[in-house]
Design a protein around this motif. Structure first.
Motif, PDB file in Angstrom:
ATOM      1  N   VAL A   1      -1.094  -6.298   8.975  1.00 22.12           N
ATOM      2  CA  VAL A   1      -0.423  -6.842   7.785  1.00 22.12           C
ATOM      3  C   VAL A   1      -1.334  -6.750   6.566  1.00 22.12           C
ATOM      4  O   VAL A   1      -2.433  -7.331   6.554  1.00 22.12           O
ATOM      5  N   TYR A   2      -0.881  -6.010   5.552  1.00 24.20           N
ATOM      6  CA  TYR A   2      -1.598  -5.927   4.277  1.00 24.20           C
ATOM      7  C   TYR A   2      -0.996  -6.926   3.304  1.00 24.20           C
ATOM      8  O   TYR A   2       0.223  -6.947   3.121  1.00 24.20           O
ATOM      9  N   SER A   3      -1.839  -7.736   2.661  1.00 26.19           N
ATOM     10  CA  SER A   3      -1.354  -8.628   1.612  1.00 26.19           C
ATOM     11  C   SER A   3      -1.904  -8.122   0.286  1.00 26.19           C
ATOM     12  O   SER A   3      -3.123  -8.047   0.098  1.00 26.19           O
ATOM     13  N   THR A   4      -1.004  -7.750  -0.620  1.00 26.89           N
ATOM     14  CA  THR A   4      -1.435  -7.038  -1.828  1.00 26.89           C
ATOM     15  C   THR A   4      -1.430  -7.948  -3.052  1.00 26.89           C
ATOM     16  O   THR A   4      -0.692  -8.931  -3.110  1.00 26.89           O
TER      17      THR A   4
ATOM     18  N   SER B   1      -1.729   0.442  -0.450  1.00 29.48           N
ATOM     19  CA  SER B   1      -1.606  -0.206   0.871  1.00 29.48           C
ATOM     20  C   SER B   1      -0.343   0.252   1.589  1.00 29.48           C
ATOM     21  O   SER B   1      -0.320   0.332   2.819  1.00 29.48           O
ATOM     22  N   THR B   2       0.710   0.531   0.837  1.00 29.85           N
ATOM     23  CA  THR B   2       1.943   1.006   1.484  1.00 29.85           C
ATOM     24  C   THR B   2       1.700   2.377   2.112  1.00 29.85           C
ATOM     25  O   THR B   2       2.137   2.635   3.241  1.00 29.85           O
ATOM     26  N   ILE B   3       0.970   3.233   1.416  1.00 28.73           N
ATOM     27  CA  ILE B   3       0.641   4.545   2.000  1.00 28.73           C
ATOM     28  C   ILE B   3      -0.237   4.352   3.244  1.00 28.73           C
ATOM     29  O   ILE B   3       0.011   4.961   4.295  1.00 28.73           O
ATOM     30  N   LYS B   4      -1.231   3.465   3.135  1.00 27.81           N
ATOM     31  CA  LYS B   4      -2.093   3.190   4.302  1.00 27.81           C
ATOM     32  C   LYS B   4      -1.273   2.613   5.454  1.00 27.81           C
ATOM     33  O   LYS B   4      -1.528   2.913   6.624  1.00 27.81           O
ATOM     34  N   ALA B   5      -0.303   1.775   5.113  1.00 31.45           N
ATOM     35  CA  ALA B   5       0.530   1.154   6.155  1.00 31.45           C
ATOM     36  C   ALA B   5       1.264   2.225   6.957  1.00 31.45           C
ATOM     37  O   ALA B   5       1.284   2.180   8.194  1.00 31.45           O
ATOM     38  N   PHE B   6       1.831   3.197   6.272  1.00 37.40           N
ATOM     39  CA  PHE B   6       2.521   4.280   6.987  1.00 37.40           C
ATOM     40  C   PHE B   6       1.536   5.050   7.864  1.00 37.40           C
ATOM     41  O   PHE B   6       1.815   5.346   9.021  1.00 37.40           O
ATOM     42  N   ASN B   7       0.393   5.372   7.311  1.00 38.66           N
ATOM     43  CA  ASN B   7      -0.598   6.119   8.092  1.00 38.66           C
ATOM     44  C   ASN B   7      -1.028   5.350   9.335  1.00 38.66           C
ATOM     45  O   ASN B   7      -1.028   5.886  10.442  1.00 38.66           O
ATOM     46  N   ASN B   8      -1.386   4.086   9.148  1.00 36.56           N
ATOM     47  CA  ASN B   8      -1.929   3.325  10.275  1.00 36.56           C
ATOM     48  C   ASN B   8      -0.849   2.931  11.284  1.00 36.56           C
ATOM     49  O   ASN B   8      -1.136   2.790  12.470  1.00 36.56           O
ATOM     50  N   ALA B   9       0.381   2.782  10.817  1.00 37.55           N
ATOM     51  CA  ALA B   9       1.478   2.478  11.753  1.00 37.55           C
ATOM     52  C   ALA B   9       1.627   3.623  12.747  1.00 37.55           C
ATOM     53  O   ALA B   9       1.780   3.408  13.947  1.00 37.55           O
ATOM     54  N   TRP B  10       1.548   4.856  12.228  1.00 40.01           N
ATOM     55  CA  TRP B  10       1.747   5.995  13.131  1.00 40.01           C
ATOM     56  C   TRP B  10       0.463   6.397  13.843  1.00 40.01           C
ATOM     57  O   TRP B  10       0.498   7.103  14.839  1.00 40.01           O
ATOM     58  N   LYS B  11      -0.671   5.929  13.340  1.00 43.00           N
ATOM     59  CA  LYS B  11      -1.937   6.213  14.018  1.00 43.00           C
ATOM     60  C   LYS B  11      -2.141   5.263  15.203  1.00 43.00           C
ATOM     61  O   LYS B  11      -2.477   5.696  16.305  1.00 43.00           O
ATOM     62  N   TYR B  12      -1.892   3.965  14.981  1.00 38.13           N
ATOM     63  CA  TYR B  12      -2.205   2.973  16.015  1.00 38.13           C
ATOM     64  C   TYR B  12      -0.966   2.478  16.775  1.00 38.13           C
ATOM     65  O   TYR B  12      -1.081   1.836  17.801  1.00 38.13           O
ATOM     66  N   ARG B  13       0.193   2.711  16.187  1.00 39.69           N
ATOM     67  CA  ARG B  13       1.460   2.296  16.801  1.00 39.69           C
ATOM     68  C   ARG B  13       1.553   0.802  17.082  1.00 39.69           C
ATOM     69  O   ARG B  13       1.984   0.378  18.158  1.00 39.69           O
ATOM     70  N   PHE B  14       1.148   0.019  16.085  1.00 40.43           N
ATOM     71  CA  PHE B  14       1.477  -1.412  16.076  1.00 40.43           C
ATOM     72  C   PHE B  14       2.367  -1.648  14.854  1.00 40.43           C
ATOM     73  O   PHE B  14       2.210  -0.966  13.838  1.00 40.43           O
ATOM     74  N   PRO B  15       3.295  -2.617  14.931  1.00 42.50           N
ATOM     75  CA  PRO B  15       4.135  -2.906  13.769  1.00 42.50           C
ATOM     76  C   PRO B  15       3.258  -3.192  12.539  1.00 42.50           C
ATOM     77  O   PRO B  15       2.306  -3.965  12.618  1.00 42.50           O
ATOM     78  N   THR B  16       3.576  -2.545  11.429  1.00 39.44           N
ATOM     79  CA  THR B  16       2.724  -2.631  10.243  1.00 39.44           C
ATOM     80  C   THR B  16       3.534  -3.134   9.046  1.00 39.44           C
ATOM     81  O   THR B  16       4.674  -2.734   8.851  1.00 39.44           O
ATOM     82  N   PHE B  17       2.893  -4.012   8.284  1.00 37.64           N
ATOM     83  CA  PHE B  17       3.598  -4.712   7.207  1.00 37.64           C
ATOM     84  C   PHE B  17       2.851  -4.617   5.893  1.00 37.64           C
ATOM     85  O   PHE B  17       1.617  -4.586   5.869  1.00 37.64           O
ATOM     86  N   VAL B  18       3.628  -4.652   4.818  1.00 37.95           N
ATOM     87  CA  VAL B  18       3.057  -4.916   3.509  1.00 37.95           C
ATOM     88  C   VAL B  18       3.675  -6.242   3.068  1.00 37.95           C
ATOM     89  O   VAL B  18       4.893  -6.355   2.938  1.00 37.95           O
ATOM     90  N   LEU B  19       2.800  -7.235   2.896  1.00 33.28           N
ATOM     91  CA  LEU B  19       3.266  -8.575   2.578  1.00 33.28           C
ATOM     92  C   LEU B  19       3.152  -8.782   1.079  1.00 33.28           C
ATOM     93  O   LEU B  19       2.051  -8.994   0.555  1.00 33.28           O
TER      94      LEU B  19
ATOM     95  N   ILE C   1       7.639  -6.843   3.327  1.00 27.50           N
ATOM     96  CA  ILE C   1       8.130  -8.216   3.244  1.00 27.50           C
ATOM     97  C   ILE C   1       7.860  -8.744   1.834  1.00 27.50           C
ATOM     98  O   ILE C   1       6.709  -8.924   1.446  1.00 27.50           O
ATOM     99  N   GLN C   2       8.914  -8.962   1.075  1.00 20.47           N
ATOM    100  CA  GLN C   2       8.766  -9.567  -0.255  1.00 20.47           C
ATOM    101  C   GLN C   2       9.105 -11.048  -0.087  1.00 20.47           C
ATOM    102  O   GLN C   2      10.272 -11.451  -0.150  1.00 20.47           O
ATOM    103  N   GLN C   3       8.055 -11.852   0.118  1.00 20.01           N
ATOM    104  CA  GLN C   3       8.266 -13.247   0.502  1.00 20.01           C
ATOM    105  C   GLN C   3       9.089 -14.032  -0.521  1.00 20.01           C
ATOM    106  O   GLN C   3       8.988 -13.816  -1.721  1.00 20.01           O
ATOM    107  N   ARG C   4       9.889 -14.939   0.010  1.00 18.75           N
ATOM    108  CA  ARG C   4      10.642 -15.889  -0.811  1.00 18.75           C
ATOM    109  C   ARG C   4      10.435 -17.275  -0.221  1.00 18.75           C
ATOM    110  O   ARG C   4       9.923 -17.420   0.884  1.00 18.75           O
ATOM    111  N   GLY C   5      10.856 -18.301  -0.969  1.00 23.24           N
ATOM    112  CA  GLY C   5      10.621 -19.675  -0.502  1.00 23.24           C
ATOM    113  C   GLY C   5      11.387 -19.999   0.755  1.00 23.24           C
ATOM    114  O   GLY C   5      12.443 -19.451   1.022  1.00 23.24           O
TER     115      GLY C   5
END
Lengths: 384, 264
Positions: free
Chosen positions: A161-164, A173-191, A128-132
């Motif tokens: 959700v990782y906020s970088t 964090s993006t690499i960790k997000a992929f790992n943890n998404a498939w490890k825990y199976r909860f929706p995972t985000f990089v904010l 998620i690349q936040q915008r206004g």
């Protein structure tokens, strides 16, 4: 049938080797955040991106669409973000590491698929690349998608959700997000946000396997090998239930898993004076501005600490509470480019403590180190 | 081996009229008496048996009555949100092209809330098979108007009958898909009133996908006595009279303009 184009053939023959070498040699690059995300997805062994254009995430698709064919990985530009989210889940269902990237109104449309992923425990990574906001608003910068990303959807916000705050952290964090998404199976985000997406700064890209990082493999949830019924049970997935108790039982299990995951994944960054009169709490690149400000005022003799949550969901509440509860006189400053979205979480985590909480809230506007510095100097002045 | 044989014997359905790919444990099914879904899914089950593709099928069903089929078969399945079955199956198929992807939904999922997915999967030529049951209304939610509600037909949200001047004319799904689908696509409309023809259309639609030719689409004219508030005779009369008169049964020619592989 359409055959493989000459461009794709060339990418496989020449670019694949070049790209792999950049990762293997830990090359320092000077690139935008969006480019970093595409490289991180490659390093994390993502298989497929499904995406729909929206500023400021577009370049993630451009870079991925260029990188992916060289490694035999896939990209599909879908008809909208609703489709991008659901096609992602289809890919994850059959055992591929899938992801998407979006922002603002696109993030709203993605919430439908994210809710289904949350309920059915289908893994996926969303950048998620936040915008206004609200609505179309601006495309440059904001932290106003904090609440939507952490707890949006018709559910309980069982998300990671990782906020970088830097390109290096964005890559890792993006690499960790992929790992943890498939490890825990909860929706995972990089904010991330528009600044991080578009800004260039140095980053060391690396092959996580050469640093002995475990890369979690994607397993098929449906369409495993074997003839269903004859050699294995058929997989029948649903998110509809007939009675409330049936739903409650399943949710209770998910919530227990989510609490367990929290213990293993929460991350934060803290620092500054050992004994402090003031604590700044900020996430993402406002957190980075806060750290810079704290260093400056520490050098001027002010006793100030900082606390920057890296996982904003689950939130490192115990760590924050520990710092605050040890110093009853500690005054807290929450700074964010939103109107109290982080602030409400901080208040909830510190409920019952008597410390004063101040805030600096600028929805949709950037916050510089100098601005935070000025507030710290004002708040940090000894009375009398 | 013994255990395996036991499982096999458990899997054989004694009634020879039931497809082997039907899941015996979930029968009798959950659809209302007189509902057309059972016939449409029988045709699908028979075709899967004939093609011997039990281990290749990924079946997606929508929200609405079609979701009651989530555990209907012996092959793998996923029940999705309303209108989102096509993208889920498209995503799986793109990720693993060897899968035979089937998206099963009602007319709301196909032509209203999920219309953008049907239109774009058809134009992209996604190698999946979409099956839309058309019963002229939203059944599970209480018989509201659907895109396929016939002119002057009464539903719970058109209590005086559908007025085309206010809510337009019934969506002609196969005609729409045939006009926009990529070259190589297969498009047909069958009816639960002609089982053999319906089965043939579904078989051709699955073969078209398996041969990698293009998007495959079958609309099935179906019955809903519960919401039509009809007895057996009137139900069949409405299907074979009014519905088949408005929605022409048969295969449709995909528009010749939609060629693949041509430079723009």
């Amino acid at each position: 049938m359409i055959t493989e184009s000459g461009g794709v053939k060339m990418a496989k023959e020449t670019l694949a080797g070049e790209y792999q070498e950049i990762l293997n040699n830990e090359k320092e690059m000077f690139m935008t955040g969006n480019e970093v995300v595409a490289w991180a997805a490659l390093a994390a062994e993502a298989d497929f991106m499904y995406g729909y254009p929206i500023t400021p995430q577009n370049e993630i698709m451009y870079y991925w669409a260029k990188l992916a064919p060289a490694f035999g990985r896939g990209f599909l530009q879908t008809e909208d973000e609703i489709s991008a989210g659901f096609t992602m889940l289809g890919g994850a269902l059959v055992g591929k590491k899938t992801f998407s990237a979006t922002a603002g109104p696109g993030n709203i449309l993605m919430q439908e698929s994210i809710s289904m992923a949350e309920m059915m425990r289908l893994p996926g990574v969303w950048i998620i690349q936040q915008r206004g906001g609200p609505s179309t608003a601006t495309v440059i910068y904001s932290q106003q998608e904090f609440r939507l990303t952490t707890t949006g959807g018709n559910g309980e916000g069982m998300r990671l959700v990782y906020s970088t705050s830097s390109h290096q952290e964005l890559f890792e964090s993006t690499i960790k997000a992929f790992n943890n998404a498939w490890k825990y199976r909860f929706p995972t985000f990089v904010l991330g946000d528009g600044y991080q997406a578009k800004m260039r700064e140095p980053v060391v890209l690396f092959n996580p396997k050469l640093r002995n990082w475990e890369i979690i493999a994607a397993e098929p949830i449906a369409m495993k090998s074997g003839v269903p019924y004859l050699e294995r049970d058929p997989v029948h997935l649903r998110n509809t239930f007939n009675i409330e108790e049936e739903l409650y039982d399943i949710l209770s299990g998910h919530l227990a898993d989510f609490r367990r995951m929290k213990q293993e994944v929460v991350e934060w960054d803290e620092g500054g004076s050992e004994k402090a009169d003031l604590l700044v709490v900020a996430h993402g690149i406002v957190g980075r501005a806060a750290i810079s400000a704290v260093k400056t005022v520490n050098n001027q003799g002010l006793r100030v600490k900082y606390f920057r949550p890296i996982t904003v969901r689950p939130f490192p509440g115990e760590a924050l509470r520990k710092i605050v509860s040890e110093e009853p006189e500690l005054k807290i400053l929450v700074a964010e480019s939103a109107y109290g979205q982080l602030l409400s979480v901080v208040k909830e985590e510190l409920y019952g403590l008597a410390n004063t909480i101040e805030s600096y809230l600028k929805p949709g506007l950037g916050i510089t180190a100098e601005e935070i510095e000025e507030i710290l100097v004002r708040l940090g002045k000894k009375e009398g | 081996m013994v255990e395996k044989n036991q499982r096999v014997s458990r899997g054989i359905i004694e009634n020879q009229n039931m497809p082997r790919s039907w899941r015996k444990e979930t029968k009798p099914h959950r659809f209302c008496p007189g509902c057309g879904h059972g016939i449409a899914l029988k045709a699908l089950g028979d075709v899967v048996d004939e093609l011997g593709i039990l281990d290749q099928v990924l079946y997606g069903c929508d929200i609405g009555c079609s979701l009651l089929s989530w555990d209907f078969f012996n092959f793998d399945s996923i029940q999705t949100h309303h209108g989102r079955t096509i993208p889920v199956i498209v995503g799986a198929k793109r990720a693993r092209p060897e899968i035979v992807g089937i998206a099963y939904m009602g007319d709301g999922g196909g032509y209203a809330i999920g219309a953008q997915h049907l239109v774009n999967a058809a134009t992209r030529g996604d190698r999946i098979t979409a099956i839309v049951a058309n019963n002229t209304l939203y059944a599970m939610t209480g018989g509201q108007m659907a895109p396929t509600t016939l002119p002057r037909q009464k539903t719970s949200t058109t209590p005086y009958g559908r007025d085309p001047l206010i809510t337009g004319s019934p969506t002609l799904g196969p005609e729409l898909v045939a006009a926009i689908a990529s070259e190589g696509s297969y498009v047909a409309r069958g009816t639960v009133g002609d089982y053999n023809k319906l089965k043939l259309f579904i078989k051709k639609a699955l073969l078209n996908q398996m041969e990698g030719k293009g998007f495959s689409f079958v609309e099935v004219l179906s019955t809903c006595p519960t919401n039509w508030r009809t007895g057996a005779k009137e139900t069949w009369g409405f299907l074979q009279g009014k519905m088949e008169n408005y929605f022409k049964v048969g295969e449709l020619q995909v528009s010749q303009g939609n060629r693949l592989g041509e430079e723009g």
